[in-house]
Design an enzyme around this catalytic site. Structure first.
Site, mmCIF file in Angstrom:
data_model
loop_
_atom_site.group_PDB
_atom_site.id
_atom_site.type_symbol
_atom_site.label_atom_id
_atom_site.label_comp_id
_atom_site.label_asym_id
_atom_site.label_seq_id
_atom_site.Cartn_x
_atom_site.Cartn_y
_atom_site.Cartn_z
ATOM 1 C CB SER B 343 -0.879 -0.187 1.183
ATOM 2 O OG SER B 343 -1.860 -1.070 0.851
ATOM 3 C CB THR B 344 4.394 2.092 0.683
ATOM 4 O OG1 THR B 344 5.020 1.194 -0.271
ATOM 5 C CG2 THR B 344 4.641 1.682 2.008
#
Lengths: 383, 650
Positions: B343-344
């Site tokens: 998700s970064t």
């Protein structure tokens, strides 16, 4: 060559007096040239002592000791009337062979050879003494064959006489010294008046022996030495190495040399056995061409003087003995110096008087002493 | 005189003249005398030829014999951290070397066996060392370095039984901080034929050392210095007798001042190690960087290794043990691994979507339990959806269906375009060996590799940093650093300055701009505020309770194969930054103003490999690091987050 004989005129006058007459006939040149050569040898031992020549046990101090012993031996040999040797010739012969057998049986050396016999603290190379003893035996034999010198039997007999000793040395194995025996026989036969045709025949025989010797007698290392003599670069790290380094040492010495103890080849150990087999290279490197010529001239004068003693000897023994000693010295000079200069193969033959070594120096001193004894006793009326 | 002798000596001859025998033989005496003259003359002539005619030539050979040119090693440059702490030392040690040419084959087995016993290394290692430079049998080969003095003395004493073996005093690298900075410093080691082929032009010796890893390798030319040459006199055994003269003095190598601060490095390591020990993780990464300059302040990859082992000459067994050890301690996971960013990566989809006008910071997107493509369901991570969300909350909640929609609109190639703008899929150029470029999927990439286009579902996956996307952690950190500084993508610097031997500054390494990101300033500001929202809505639990302002993004990246319950293992990420003045202000209770600025001097990233914890382990690691770094008197660490519980993807 100048005459250095001591008071020749008075010596003749006093010749009739047995006691003092002998010493008045002392041949000073004979002794001086040899002494000069031995002193040069000491100088070389000094320079090869690795910076500590005065320490006990260095080759210089040992050389000094051996020189003292040699002078004593010389004096003793000169004092004794050489004619006793005629009586003793056969015992001498047996002792000679005995010593060589002893060498083979108990001797030690480098790489499976038997050359030195250890007696107490010293190692002794009897083959050196054997050369002198053989000269005595040979001279006695030839003296006894006056009148039949030209016969085949004389030549054959001389060779047969030497053969056992020669063979014993050859199987040590020491090719060089056995060749010296050959030179002694040839020289003494030649100057005693042996038949030239037999001598030539013998020389041809020796030449014919070369292939046989190569196939059956010579050890591998001896063959390698001979091959590397012909082409030093074939084995530059081993036997060729010595030849190459020796020539570099000699050549780099130039006209006046690098100075005593300043020879880089000698001092940095590029030159192997710098005080013994290759002592002449050390001399040539550090004392230059001038030093080398002085050495050669000393040998020439010494040999000349020995010839003179032989010529003057009324006794055929003296004559033959002088011939034997001269042949030995000449041959050794030729082979050793030739090796150093790269024109002879590598052999372990010492340069007489100069090479550091107790056995050789004392043996030559004894030989020279006997010769002196001959020289001193030619003028005696009861001859 | 001669004729007188032959004619008889009237004095000695008692006036009778010479005996008839002699007179008869006089020609033979003459012949013999001539032979003497011939031998002496021949020898004299040969002596003359050698000494006088060719004397110069042989003098040259004698000089060549004794004079040898010998290289003089230059002292290798040192390495300091940014506060001046010395990270490496040159210590004099004993090295055992051997010249194979001087070791007779017949004695070789005995020599090798004796050395193996004395040095406590295997005979096989020694044999290999001897054979390594097979073509250079006259050169010294390294057998062992860093040999204890008493062993070195024994070997010296036994030199007669150990032909060809030499004991040499030589400088060796000693790394006082060991594993703490091992991946950054690397180590030096014996030069190999491969190294020689690579750097041979620099004049390496066959028994030389060369930087093998880390900055020791990348700054090899700086550190090494210039070797000198001196003339020495050697004896027949090749041993030096004396120095004749120095033809060219050795120039010491220059030193490095790293951007690393050992204190920050230690704090980072402490935080990571704590979490790893607590969870039982095999590997993890934590990094800190100054976004204004690109300087790396800390770079920790665990497990680490003791680089002193290599500097001393590692045994095959020890080396194999390190290769086989869990967590691959020799690998700097920060730069050499391909891992999914999870998700970064929503940073890329969010910023790209905003810039391309797919949404604005006021756009509301409906999030759901899943999106369908054909019969395939693409689930949001909570399996429920979060209802209608704007970009702040979509990023803050890390809603997958929110970013599926943006990615679907952008398409794979546009998404990849924005990804590559942030530096994904390209090496950052950090001055450390082994950096990988990562994989940034595009249609062309997939066509060339698998001969088919990217499928729509794969676009969704790409939007949330899964699927084919995989990058080394440093690219994630660098992207967030660019976010923090307002859009300047900088090359991460590991070295700040080059220092001369006396500490003078030889070269200052300026920040290097890779590119100015083509985003409007307000797009990046929106994303920074969204990153702050991640913290403030407690997506990161109690991180918000720290007295400092932190913004960032969590990531939970699945990888590998499903277990019996159909669950995938996953890594935990946290990448974020802290404003220059980090302290919370009453005037800015949520820190929104603070993160709107672009003055951050600390970007931080934690990566917990295969964490499978109840909560995001990386957040806990960063939290602990910040507590240590800012010396906070609160401890907000929560053990329950680090419980092993494969909650995700059920």
């Amino acid at each position: 060559m100048g005459t250095m004989r001591v008071q020749p005129a008075r010596a003749g006058a006093l010749g009739a007096r047995p006691s003092s007459g002998t010493w008045s006939h002392f041949d000073l040149q004979l002794a001086l040239y040899a002494l000069a050569l031995a002193v040069i040898g000491l100088l070389m031992a000094y320079t090869s002592s690795g910076g500590t020549p005065l320490e006990a046990g260095s080759i210089f101090t040992r050389g000094l000791m051996w020189l003292a012993i040699a002078i004593v031996m010389f004096t003793v040999a000169a004092t004794i009337d050489y004619r006793w040797l005629k009586t003793l010739a056969w015992p001498v012969y047996l002792v000679n062979l005995g010593l060589l057998v002893l060498t083979l049986a108990t001797g030690s050396g480098v790489g499976g050879v038997s050359r030195w016999v250890t007696i107490g603290p010293v190692q002794f190379q009897f083959s050196e003494l054997a050369k002198i003893l053989m000269a005595v035996v040979l001279a006695n034999y030839l003296a006894g064959r006056q009148g039949q010198l030209k016969s085949l039997a004389t030549t054959l007999g001389a060779f047969l006489l030497v053969l056992p000793a020669l063979a014993l040395v050859l199987v040590q194995p020491d090719l060089g010294t056995s060749l010296v025996f050959g030179a002694i026989v040839f020289g003494s036969l030649f100057l005693s008046g042996a038949g030239l045709r037999w001598l030539l025949l013998a020389a041809a025989g020796v030449l014919a022996m070369v292939p046989v010797a190569w196939a059956y007698i010579l050890e591998d290392y001896q063959k390698r030495r001979l091959i590397s003599f012909l082409d030093p670069s074939a084995d530059p790290q081993n036997s060729g190495y010595q030849l190459i380094q020796s020539q570099i040492a000699v050549g780099s010495g130039g006209l006046f040399g690098k100075g005593l103890t300043n020879g880089s080849q000698t001092q940095l150990d590029y030159l192997p056995v710098s005080a013994t087999d290759f002592v002449a290279a050390t001399l040539a490197e550090e004392l230059g061409f001038v030093g080398g010529v002085v050495l050669l001239l000393l040998f020439a004068m010494l040999l000349w003087r020995i010839l003179v003693v032989g010529w003057r000897a009324r006794d055929p023994f003296g004559s033959a003995f002088a011939a034997a000693i001269a042949s030995m010295l000449l041959f050794q000079l030729m082979v050793n110096f030739g090796m150093v200069l790269g024109v002879m193969p590598v052999t372990g033959i010492p340069l007489p008087f100069v090479t550091h070594g107790g056995a050789s120096l004392t043996s030559y001193a004894i030989g020279l002493g006997i010769l002196q004894s001959v020289a001193m006793r030619q003028g005696r009326p009861d001859w | 005189m001669a004729s007188r002798a032959w004619n008889g000596d009237p004095v000695n001859g008692m006036s009778l003249g010479e005996p008839a025998r002699q007179v008869r033989l006089w020609p033979r005496f003459i012949v013999f005398a001539l032979i003497i003259a011939l031998v002496v003359a021949t020898l004299g002539l040969r002596l003359f030829t050698l000494q006088v005619v060719s004397g110069g030539y042989y003098a040259g050979l004698a000089r060549e014999n004794r004079i040898r040119l010998q290289p003089v090693r230059a002292p290798r440059g040192l390495i300091f951290d940014r506060t001046g702490r010395q990270l490496v030392d040159n210590v004099a040690t004993f090295a055992v070397k051997a010249r194979p040419a001087d070791m007779p084959l017949s004695q070789r087995p005995a020599v090798i066996e004796r050395l193996a016993t004395l040095l406590d290394i295997s005979a096989a290692d020694i044999t290999e060392a001897l054979d390594r430079a097979a073509a250079n049998r006259f050169d010294l080969a390294n057998v062992a370095r860093g040999v204890p003095e008493e062993i070195a003395l024994i070997i010296r004493e036994e030199h007669l039984e150990l032909p060809g073996v030499e004991v040499i005093v030589e400088p060796q690298r000693e790394y006082p901080y060991g594993g703490l900075v091992a991946h950054i410093l690397g180590f030096t080691g014996a030069v190999t034929p491969d190294d020689l082929a690579r750097v041979g032009s620099l004049g390496y010796l066959h028994d030389d050392t060369v930087g093998k890893q880390g900055v020791e390798a990348t700054f090899e030319e700086v550190l090494r210095g210039d070797y000198g040459v001196e003339q020495i006199e050697v004896d027949a055994r090749g041993e030096a007798i004396r120095l004749l003269r120095t033809l060219q003095p050795a120039e010491p190598g220059n030193s490095l001042e790293l951007s690393i601060d050992v204190d920050i490095q230690r704090d980072a390591e402490t935080a990571l190690r704590w979490a790893m020990d607590r969870i039982g993780l095999e590997q993890g990464v934590i990094m800190a960087m100054n976004p204004q300059t690109g300087e790396v302040l800390a770079m920790v990859s665990l497990p680490s290794y003791d680089n002193n082992l290599f500097a001393r000459g590692i045994s095959t067994a020890d080396y194999q043990a390190l290769l086989d050890a869990p967590g691959a301690p020799l690998r700097n996971h920060a730069i050499v691994d391909h891992v999914p960013p999870g998700s970064t990566y929503k940073l890329v989809a969010g910023a790209g979507g905003l810039q391309d006008g797919i949404l604005t910071d006021r756009t509301i997107l409906q999030t759901r339990a899943y999106l369908s493509i054909g019969s395939t369901k693409y689930w949001d991570w909570n399996r429920q959806g979060f209802g209608p969300l704007n970009i702040y909350d979509g990023f803050g909640r890390s809603s997958d269906t929110f970013f599926f929609q943006i990615a679907g609109e952008l398409g794979i190639d546009r998404l990849a375009h924005w990804g590559s703008q942030f530096g994904f899929g390209q090496r950052t150029g950090i001055d450390l060996p082994g950096e990988v470029p990562g994989i940034l999927p595009t249609n062309d990439w997939k066509m060339s590799l698998m001969n088919e286009p990217i499928y729509p579902g794969e676009v969704y996956q790409a939007g949330i940093g899964q699927g084919y996307n995989s990058f080394p952690p440093i690219q994630v950190l660098n992207a967030f650093a660019a976010l923090a500084n307002g859009g300047r993508l900088l090359k991460p610097q590991i070295v700040r300055r080059i220092l001369g031997p006396n500490g003078e500054v030889v070269d200052e390494i300026e920040p290097q701009l890779i590119r100015q990101l083509p985003f409007d300033a307000d797009v990046l500001r929106t994303m920074r505020r969204a990153a702050r929202r991640v913290v403030t809505i407690r997506q990161t639990y109690n991180l918000v309770d720290l007295p400092i302002v932190v913004a960032g993004k969590t990531g939970t990246a699945e990888f590998g194969v499903r277990d019996a319950k159909g669950r995938l293992p996953y890594h935990s990420w946290f990448a974020g930054f802290v404003p220059k003045d980090p302290w919370k202000k009453d005037s800015d209770p949520n820190g929104v103003e603070a993160v709107s600025r672009t003055d951050s001097e600390l970007a931080v990233l934690a990566f917990a490999y295969d964490s499978r914890t109840t909560g995001n382990a990386a957040t806990e690691i960063v939290k602990y690091f910040l507590q240590l770094h800012y010396d906070l008197d609160v401890d907000l660490r929560q053990d329950w987050i680090l419980e092993r519980d494969n909650f995700y993807g059920q």
